[in-house]
Design a protein around this motif. Structure first.
Motif, PDB file in Angstrom:
ATOM      1  N   CYS A   1       1.887  -1.552   4.095  1.00  0.00           N
ATOM      2  CA  CYS A   1       1.237  -2.856   4.264  1.00  0.00           C
ATOM      3  C   CYS A   1       1.283  -3.644   2.950  1.00  0.00           C
ATOM      4  O   CYS A   1       0.986  -3.109   1.879  1.00  0.00           O
TER       5      CYS A   1
ATOM      6  N   CYS B   1       0.453   5.398   3.114  1.00  0.00           N
ATOM      7  CA  CYS B   1       1.149   5.985   4.262  1.00  0.00           C
ATOM      8  C   CYS B   1       2.467   5.239   4.413  1.00  0.00           C
ATOM      9  O   CYS B   1       2.747   4.300   3.676  1.00  0.00           O
TER      10      CYS B   1
ATOM     11  N   GLY C   1      -5.994  -0.808   6.388  1.00  0.00           N
ATOM     12  CA  GLY C   1      -6.813   0.222   7.034  1.00  0.00           C
ATOM     13  C   GLY C   1      -7.738   0.863   6.016  1.00  0.00           C
ATOM     14  O   GLY C   1      -7.732   0.505   4.838  1.00  0.00           O
TER      15      GLY C   1
ATOM     16  N   CYS D   1       0.838  -1.210   0.000  1.00  0.00           N
ATOM     17  CA  CYS D   1       0.000   0.000   0.000  1.00  0.00           C
ATOM     18  C   CYS D   1       0.866   1.250   0.000  1.00  0.00           C
ATOM     19  O   CYS D   1       1.849   1.351   0.721  1.00  0.00           O
TER      20      CYS D   1
HETATM   21  S1  SF4 Z   1      -1.831   1.628   7.409  1.00  0.00           S
HETATM   22 FE1  SF4 Z   1      -3.455   1.967   5.881  1.00  0.00          FE
HETATM   23  S2  SF4 Z   1      -2.687   3.600   4.531  1.00  0.00           S
HETATM   24 FE2  SF4 Z   1      -0.976   2.815   5.717  1.00  0.00          FE
HETATM   25  S3  SF4 Z   1      -0.016   1.308   4.391  1.00  0.00           S
HETATM   26 FE3  SF4 Z   1      -1.447   0.192   5.732  1.00  0.00          FE
HETATM   27  S4  SF4 Z   1      -3.365   0.146   4.617  1.00  0.00           S
HETATM   28 FE4  SF4 Z   1      -2.097   1.657   3.619  1.00  0.00          FE
END
Ligand code: SF4
Lengths: 838, 153
Positions: free
Chosen positions: A53, A49, A81, A46
């Protein structure tokens, strides 16, 4: 099926200290797509952020239609998230993607072909190099590109052109993290690991609203605090965040220092460790330098003195210090509340000091996580697109510069190393005066994200500087450019990136980019080709054509440096999980945490910096460094507290601080195009305490004007849980609005940009701008017909729970259905200490 | 000890000149935010040195110099414009700070000879501060020089 807008963290999977974090696979598919009809799942991580992940991207009919967490990934154990679930793919199919290059004609941006657009850039670039030389060029990049792209840009800037004017918006988000590491440990590099969460007795979160910035990491902490033998939480934050509430719940402490006084508080905690003897004397003597100076620096900071400066209870300072002093293992995390505030580097270094004094580093549970904001900020730092030299090399060490010159086969004098790299704020100053005449901005939106935004807009739209912007959309910044290049985004190109705890992921191309959009790597290579950059043998300077070749070239130059990628390859990264560097012969499967041997990269010939004066930013010389004989010992460095640059006054009696909400990322380029996310936080607001609101006749939802000496915004007020005297504004909202169906169409779009009020001032060492200490005033304008548009789920919840119905916000909810499957058998995670023991 | 008193007077005077000059440069280059804030901070350090010196001046008396123009350096009455102007101003500050530093070095020698601990403390701690002022000036000069010399408009 769960609504992850309402239920941000999903169901708890609590577990006992020292046991492995259970796996749970979270998944979201676009409405109408069922799992059976997905054509393929493509490996990635992901990009919304810094947590990074691991995910698989669902592809159907050549489109990205959803995501699923990777159960076997060490970072997230399958979880995602709300941003990752709802925000990863929606933007890609948005009808307003840039699909063709644009050039400015008669004051307007018009579509053109690549030949014309790149031709204009190259013409301007060549004529400037002839007339003024390399210092006429500046590059301002992002925390959202891939490693291969940063490295390409770094080679172009340093060896092709030879300009020191390179930086990224990482300067705004994580520069202090890097600077603090370098001051304490000699080089950048995250010491800790996420697995520390499973083994610690206490977690200290310094200016880090983790529940809204890295939700999956917070879920990992909640699974500890809600399980047996829970860790205690200590929260340093002027707002009553979910962290603060968890601190209260676990018997920890919430310290809410006045905005701008973090260092005084840190000096107080250090003072308490020293006077109570909570110091591992033998360890400190063997592995650190500077104890005596630190002791005398913090001597005046008794809890009572700290209480005076910070406005906190002296007993709370004592209690927090006791928790640190009496725990076996503490994990500390730090983010923008420290990085973007006054005395940023000194305060962040003070966190290291606490760990060093107790010898709490390099073993499970005893860790430091200086966080990043953006997903690939780490790579920008590693590759040197932020001005540092690639591979954590020291610009002040001729041998390090020579290594790069040899690797690139260029004259060492080409590589700008005569002075520290030019930081972002200085680059924009040079562009303001026309000293830099070509500014190339990639994948970032400074018109919204930089301080004192009216000034930044003036710089970008003026004739004194030719501005190139490459991005996914026509952002507020792209609108002001001379040439706009359409870029491919995540899932539309292949490349690697590294999260905040050094874990490297490969993100594979899942679909084709729209129209004529190209990957940032291809754009940089196209420019390099057209410029004819060659090495001393006459070969192309950037000889590689694919992302994989760029990666291998990068890995090769990291040999022998702390950030060692030599054991990594695309093949290896196609395995079950991301892998934390260093990865080399000695550590073929990567490294869970650094400094297990308490040897730090401080040796004069090896370190990334000789260090700085934390108060002035003056640089330590090589001779001075050598004279200290650091030889692998860490530095204990302290500094006295000094008052913030702008103190409240009669006209501006409140302190203004900017920040984030869980549902938006950065300037909303991606999250604003996901209706699920955007409707949850559709418009800007400001938070003000009940006392300050009463004094001004402000009720929940009223329109207010917030003014600083530099500018003003007019938005709705949330009477919330900020401390008295502080005003909080989210920084995400520029004038761009999505369609009404996605929660757009607000009439305050032209007067809600939080950075209109912030100051042009930065930390002397990290050069990170101070977004959190402007003085301001708030005045009531008029009533509105409802509550403020702020979410109710996080720190922006209203202070008062029984508001009149008209003013009562609707609970934030309404995300599309997602699934979560807890695995009965937890996979085996490489390097996980909870599993190694069993 | 007439000459020690002369040097104490010189320290006081040259710290004041340095502080005033730092402030002049701060105001004149306020657009460079770091110059503005750091120069004001460093001016404050020079003020502190004078405050610490004040009780010692009471003890020794502050003798004025016979040929003040040969010992006192003139401060910066006004700042110069632009990137090159900043470079020159920082250089001038460097010269002034060097005078301050050598003055403290000389005084520290005298204080040791006299076993005057109070004076030695002031001279040593001020000297350490002055070294940091010089370090910052050097760092900032190095950063500003290439652009100012080669491309500044
Ligand atoms: S915490 Fe949420 S936004 Fe951050 S990498 Fe994981 S899924 Fe993506």
């Amino acid at each position: 099926m769960s609504d992850r807008i309402a239920d941000i963290y999903g169901a708890r999977t609590p577990h006992t200290k020292g046991t492995v974090w259970p796996a749970r696979v979270d998944q979201f598919l676009d409405p109408g797509v069922d799992e059976g009809s997905v054509d393929s799942w493509v490996q990635s991580a992901c990009l919304l952020c810094s947590n990074g992940c691991g995910v698989d991207i669902a592809v159907k009919d050549g489109r990205m239609v959803g995501v699923r967490g990777r159960a076997t990934d060490v970072v997230n154990h399958g979880r995602l998230g709300p941003k990752g679930l709802y925000g990863s793919t929606r933007w890609a199919n948005s009808s307003d993607r840039l699909t063709r290059p644009l050039v400015r004609e008669g004051g307007r941006l018009v579509e053109t072909d690549w030949e014309t657009a790149m031709g204009r850039i190259v013409d301007r670039s060549k004529s400037l190099l002839d007339a003024k030389g390399p210092l006429s060029h500046g590059f301002y990049t992002s925390g959202q590109l891939f490693l291969e792209e940063y490295y390409a840009l770094a080679v172009i800037g340093k060896a092709g052109i030879g300009t020191p004017h390179m930086d990224g918006n990482t300067r705004l988000c994580t520069a202090t993290s890097a600077a603090a590491f370098k001051e304490s440990f000699g080089a950048d590099g995250q010491p800790g690991s996420y697995t520390d969460i499973e083994h610690c007795d206490a977690v200290f979160l310094y200016g880090h609203n983790m529940p809204e910035t890295q939700t999956v990491l917070w879920a990992r902490i909640l699974d500890r605090t809600r399980g047996d033998d829970p860790a205690r939480i200590v929260c340093v934050d002027p707002r009553r965040t979910l962290v603060a509430m968890e601190a209260e719940r676990t018997g920890g402490v919430h310290l809410a220092p006045r905005v701008g006084t973090n260092l005084a508080l840190m000096n107080g905690l250090t003072h308490e460790l020293l006077v109570n003897g909570w110091v591992d004397q033998d360890w400190v003597a063997a592995h650190t330098l500077g104890l005596d100076d630190l002791r005398s620096t913090v001597e005046p900071y008794t809890p009572e003195h700290v209480a005076d400066i910070c406005g906190v209870d002296p007993e709370d300072v004592r209690r927090a210090a006791r928790i640190f002093g009496e725990s076996e293992a503490v994990l500390s995390t730090v983010l923008q509340g420290f990085y973007q505030s006054h005395q940023a580097t000194a305060a962040s270094v003070a966190v290291h000091n606490l760990h060093l004094l107790r010898g709490m580093i390099g073993r499970p549970g005893a860790g430091i996580l200086q966080m990043n904001g953006q997903p690939t900020a780490q790579n920008n730092r590693e590759c040197g697109a932020d001005g540092d030299l690639p591979g954590f090399r020291n610009w002040d060490n001729p041998h390090h510069v020579q290594q790069l010159a040899d690797a690139w086969d260029v004259d060492v004098m080409t590589i700008p190393h005569w002075a520290p790299p030019t930081h972002a704020m200085q680059i924009f100053s040079y562009a303001e005066t026309g000293s830099i005449e070509l500014l190339w901005i990639s994948a970032t939106n400074p018109a919204v994200s930089m301080p004192e935004s009216a000034r930044i807009r003036r710089i970008l739209e003026g004739d004194q500087c030719f501005v190139v912007v490459q991005d996914l959309f026509l952002t507020e910044t792209a609108e002001l450019a001379d040439v706009v290049l359409p870029a491919a985004g995540w899932g539309e190109k292949t490349g690697c990136f590294t999260n905040v705890n050094r874990t490297v992921h490969l993100s594979e191309k899942a679909v084709d980019p729209p129209g004529e959009a190209k990957s940032d790597l291809d754009i940089f290579l196209m420019y390099a080709d057209r410029m004819g950059f060659t090495n001393r043998s006459g070969e192309p300077l950037l000889g590689w054509r694919t992302a994989e070749e760029a990666f291998d070239a990068w890995a090769a130059i990291t040999a022998g440096r702390p950030v060692d990628y030599t054991g990594l390859s695309y093949d290896k990264l196609r395995g079950p999980t991301g892998i934390p560097w260093p990865v080399n012969k000695e550590h073929p499967d990567g490294t869970d945490r650094l400094y297990a041997d308490a040897v730090f990269p401080t040796d004069t010939d090896y370190c990334e910096t000789y260090g700085h004066d934390l108060i002035t930013g003056g640089t330590v010389t090589e001779q001075e460094h050598r004279a200290m004989r650091p030889a692998g010992r860490a530095f204990l460095k302290g500094a006295p507290y000094t008052p913030p640059h702008e103190e409240p006054s009669d006209d501006f009696p409140l302190r203004y601080t900017t920040g984030r909400t869980v549902y938006q990322f950065h300037t909303r380029t991606k999250t604003g195009r996901s209706a699920d996310l955007n409707r949850a936080a559709p418009d800007a607001w400001v938070e003000i305490s009940p006392t300050d609101a009463d004094a001004r006749g402000i009720a929940e939802g009223d329109w207010v004007r917030v003014k600083s000496p530099r500018g003003a915004i007019e938005v709705r007020a949330r009477v919330g849980d900020v401390m008295d005297g502080a005003v909080f504004a989210p920084f995400h909202y520029g004038h761009w609005e999505p369609a009404a169906a996605a929660g757009g169409g607000h009439d305050d779009a032209n007067h809600r940009l939080a950075n209109e009020l912030t100051m042009t001032v930065w930390d002397p060492v990290s050069k990170q701008p101070t977004f959190k200490t402007a003085a301001c005033q708030v005045t009531r304008l008029r009533a509105s017909d409802g509550p403020a548009p702020a979410p109710t789920t996080g720190a922006s919840a209203p202070a008062e729970r029984d508001l009149a119905p008209r003013r009562r916000p609707r609970p934030t909810q309404g995300g599309g259905p997602t699934t979560s499957t807890t695995l009965t058998e937890t996979p085996t995670y490489p390097l996980d200490p909870a599993q190694e023991d069993s | 000890m007439p000459h020690l008193a002369t040097y104490i007077g010189l320290a006081d005077h040259s710290e004041q000149t340095l502080a005033d000059s730092f402030r002049t440069v701060a105001e004149g280059h306020a657009r460079a935010a770091d110059v503005f804030h750091t120069c004001r901070l460093l001016a404050g350090w020079s003020d502190e040195h004078r405050t610490a010196l004040a009780p010692i001046i009471e003890r020794y008396g502050e003798a004025d110099v016979d040929e003040p123009e040969r010992l006192h350096a003139a401060g910066l009455a006004e700042s110069r414009d632009g990137d090159i102007g900043l470079l020159r101003d920082l250089q001038d500050l460097h010269v002034l700070a060097t005078l301050v530093q050598t003055t403290w070095t000389v005084i520290a020698q005298g204080a040791q000879g006299l076993r005057d601990h109070e004076l030695l403390d002031v001279a040593t701690s001020s000297n350490a501060h002055t070294a940091r002022q010089l370090t910052w000036l050097n760092t900032r000069l190095k950063a500003a020089a290439p652009q100012a010399l080669i491309v500044a408009p």
